[in-house]
Design an enzyme around this catalytic site. Sequence first.
Site, PDB file in Angstrom:
ATOM      1  N   ARG A 123       9.660  -1.521  -5.150  1.00 27.54           N
ATOM      2  CA  ARG A 123       8.267  -1.323  -5.267  1.00 27.54           C
ATOM      3  C   ARG A 123       8.671  -0.098  -6.327  1.00 27.54           C
ATOM      4  O   ARG A 123       8.482   1.046  -5.960  1.00 27.54           O
ATOM      5  CB  ARG A 123       7.412  -1.099  -5.078  1.00 27.54           C
ATOM      6  CG  ARG A 123       7.376  -2.480  -4.317  1.00 27.54           C
ATOM      7  CD  ARG A 123       6.245  -3.777  -3.825  1.00 27.54           C
ATOM      8  NE  ARG A 123       4.959  -3.202  -4.414  1.00 27.54           N
ATOM      9  CZ  ARG A 123       3.785  -3.203  -4.086  1.00 27.54           C
ATOM     10  NH1 ARG A 123       3.358  -3.403  -2.738  1.00 27.54           N
ATOM     11  NH2 ARG A 123       2.889  -4.149  -5.536  1.00 27.54           N
ATOM     12  N   GLN A 177      -5.767  -9.155  -2.710  1.00 26.22           N
ATOM     13  CA  GLN A 177      -5.900  -7.692  -1.442  1.00 26.22           C
ATOM     14  C   GLN A 177      -7.817  -7.585  -0.957  1.00 26.22           C
ATOM     15  O   GLN A 177      -7.061  -7.012   0.351  1.00 26.22           O
ATOM     16  CB  GLN A 177      -4.692  -6.382  -1.343  1.00 26.22           C
ATOM     17  CG  GLN A 177      -3.708  -6.894  -1.813  1.00 26.22           C
ATOM     18  CD  GLN A 177      -3.538  -7.157  -3.090  1.00 26.22           C
ATOM     19  OE1 GLN A 177      -3.850  -7.142  -4.104  1.00 26.22           O
ATOM     20  NE2 GLN A 177      -2.086  -7.013  -3.407  1.00 26.22           N
ATOM     21  N   ASN A 207      -3.435   2.915 -10.288  1.00 32.60           N
ATOM     22  CA  ASN A 207      -3.370   2.110  -9.054  1.00 32.60           C
ATOM     23  C   ASN A 207      -3.980   0.383  -9.411  1.00 32.60           C
ATOM     24  O   ASN A 207      -3.170   0.179 -10.156  1.00 32.60           O
ATOM     25  CB  ASN A 207      -5.460   2.358  -8.861  1.00 32.60           C
ATOM     26  CG  ASN A 207      -5.737   1.935  -7.406  1.00 32.60           C
ATOM     27  OD1 ASN A 207      -4.839   2.419  -6.091  1.00 32.60           O
ATOM     28  ND2 ASN A 207      -7.417   1.498  -7.061  1.00 32.60           N
ATOM     29  N   LYS A 208      -3.985  -0.526  -8.457  1.00 28.29           N
ATOM     30  CA  LYS A 208      -4.064  -1.739  -8.226  1.00 28.29           C
ATOM     31  C   LYS A 208      -4.562  -2.620  -9.449  1.00 28.29           C
ATOM     32  O   LYS A 208      -5.646  -1.717 -10.368  1.00 28.29           O
ATOM     33  CB  LYS A 208      -4.845  -2.359  -7.305  1.00 28.29           C
ATOM     34  CG  LYS A 208      -4.600  -3.905  -7.400  1.00 28.29           C
ATOM     35  CD  LYS A 208      -3.418  -4.532  -7.433  1.00 28.29           C
ATOM     36  CE  LYS A 208      -2.311  -4.090  -6.381  1.00 28.29           C
ATOM     37  NZ  LYS A 208      -0.742  -4.324  -6.311  1.00 28.29           N
ATOM     38  N   ASP A 246      -1.746   4.747  -5.719  1.00 25.09           N
ATOM     39  CA  ASP A 246      -0.244   4.056  -6.184  1.00 25.09           C
ATOM     40  C   ASP A 246       0.386   5.921  -7.034  1.00 25.09           C
ATOM     41  O   ASP A 246       1.741   5.424  -6.076  1.00 25.09           O
ATOM     42  CB  ASP A 246      -0.047   2.901  -6.579  1.00 25.09           C
ATOM     43  CG  ASP A 246      -0.504   1.998  -5.869  1.00 25.09           C
ATOM     44  OD1 ASP A 246      -0.340   1.510  -4.664  1.00 25.09           O
ATOM     45  OD2 ASP A 246      -1.216   1.246  -6.469  1.00 25.09           O
ATOM     46  N   GLY A 259       0.707  -1.154  -0.233  1.00 29.76           N
ATOM     47  CA  GLY A 259       0.061   0.084  -0.018  1.00 29.76           C
ATOM     48  C   GLY A 259       1.267   1.001  -0.199  1.00 29.76           C
ATOM     49  O   GLY A 259       1.884   1.583   0.800  1.00 29.76           O
ATOM     50  N   ALA A 260       0.732   2.485  -1.056  1.00 29.45           N
ATOM     51  CA  ALA A 260       1.496   2.855  -0.596  1.00 29.45           C
ATOM     52  C   ALA A 260       2.213   3.945   0.329  1.00 29.45           C
ATOM     53  O   ALA A 260       3.014   4.299   0.812  1.00 29.45           O
ATOM     54  CB  ALA A 260       1.704   4.459  -2.057  1.00 29.45           C
TER      55      ALA A 260
HETATM   56  O1  MRU Z   1       0.127  -4.045  -4.570  1.00 24.36           O
HETATM   57  P1  MRU Z   1      -0.088  -3.279  -3.480  1.00 24.36           P
HETATM   58  O2  MRU Z   1      -0.880  -4.209  -2.449  1.00 24.36           O
HETATM   59  O3  MRU Z   1       1.291  -2.629  -2.524  1.00 24.36           O
HETATM   60  O4  MRU Z   1      -1.426  -2.383  -4.327  1.00 24.36           O
HETATM   61  C1  MRU Z   1      -1.461  -1.073  -3.583  1.00 24.36           C
HETATM   62  C2  MRU Z   1      -2.648  -0.624  -3.437  1.00 24.36           C
HETATM   63  O5  MRU Z   1      -3.062  -1.511  -2.209  1.00 24.36           O
HETATM   64  C3  MRU Z   1      -3.675  -0.841  -4.517  1.00 24.36           C
HETATM   65  O6  MRU Z   1      -3.366  -0.240  -5.686  1.00 24.36           O
HETATM   66  C4  MRU Z   1      -4.194   1.163  -3.528  1.00 24.36           C
HETATM   67  O7  MRU Z   1      -5.611   1.345  -3.643  1.00 24.36           O
HETATM   68  C5  MRU Z   1      -3.684   1.495  -3.336  1.00 24.36           C
HETATM   69  S1  MRU Z   1      -2.302   1.813  -1.348  1.00 24.36           S
HETATM   70  C6  MRU Z   1      -3.821   3.061  -0.303  1.00 24.36           C
END
Ligand code: MRU
Length: 339
Positions: free
Chosen positions: A89, A194, A244-245, A235, A47-48
């Site tokens: 990352r 997630q 974003n994801k 992110d 999570g960012a």
């Molecule tokens: O790969 P991750 O689990 O680190 O991805 C990040 C996320 O959980 C999401 O993209 C999220 O919506 C943004 S972080 C608050």
Amino acid sequence: MRTIDWNDESKSVVMIDQTLLPVELNVIECKNLASLCEAIRSLRVRGAPALAAAGGFGMALAVTLSSANSMEKLLNDLKVAASTLIATRPTAVNLAWAVNRVLKATEDSYDLESIKDIVIFEAIRIADEDVKINKAIGKYGQKLLDDGDTVMTHCNAGRLACVDWGTALGVIRSAVEKGKEISVIACETRPLNQGGRITTWELMQDNIPVKLITDSMSGHVMRQGMVDKMIVGADRITQDVVFNKIGTYTHSIVAKEHEIPFYVAAPVSTFDPNGWEDTVTIEQRDADELRYIGDVQIAPKNVDVYNPAFDATPMENITALITEKGIFEPPVLIDEILM
Ligand code: MRU
């Protein structure tokens, strides 16, 4: 407890191991940079905003463990640690933002002892600020939610993606705190689930009603009129898109088709004012994330796989960006938000 924190006694980073949720709530300790980088790569911390805290604390580990006996050598050790951390990352910009902020803070230091204090102080400050920022995001964002709303979300932008409270889920928490009845539809978020594992778990901890669906059900569910609003995290936000994801872009198209407001909640540390969609590296993850669930093989062992962790949602699909500085409706000039 906080998702990630600094233990000043043992000079280590403590965090909830998110890979074990929801089966086990286990706290692990990273005592060196290698174990912290492993935890970041394997998504024990993710999570960012939580990655920003991890980046800051990674610098605190580096300064604590360095055996450098001159300012020059110590600064060099910190720069090497910074590059190592940022490489873990590449898409979530908050990680690089925090590492660079800690590096910048060292510019005020004049001797070896002061540099150590400054790095640890700045790292702790980044983590503490995250909680306040998420509360501010929640304060603004909750105004967009009405009593009785059902909100769809993707992945986890909750307290476990941050130090505490959450961004997208923080908005929901703030609305609930105001006495509004909100229920959530959580998309599973393949391949690492997630949404299914973490978002559902943390909402259930808070007694916020949540229903789990697979990612491929979102179109059907929106068409059925089961969703009033969609809120996701981010992110990296560039001038033209929100990263974003993976899967977020698809949801945004369906939401637009059904005139469902689509909100993105994120701190301004997620903004990349120099970035555009085509300048950002989308992290490609291990093929086995699609071939296996845990130890169970679910696809041919050698099948060719494409596994990008994030996608880009164009600003025209976004109703508003919710930040700690307020709510902004695209088209927006990121530089003006950051001013
Ligand atoms: O790969 P991750 O689990 O680190 O991805 C990040 C996320 O959980 C999401 O993209 C999220 O919506 C943004 S972080 C608050």
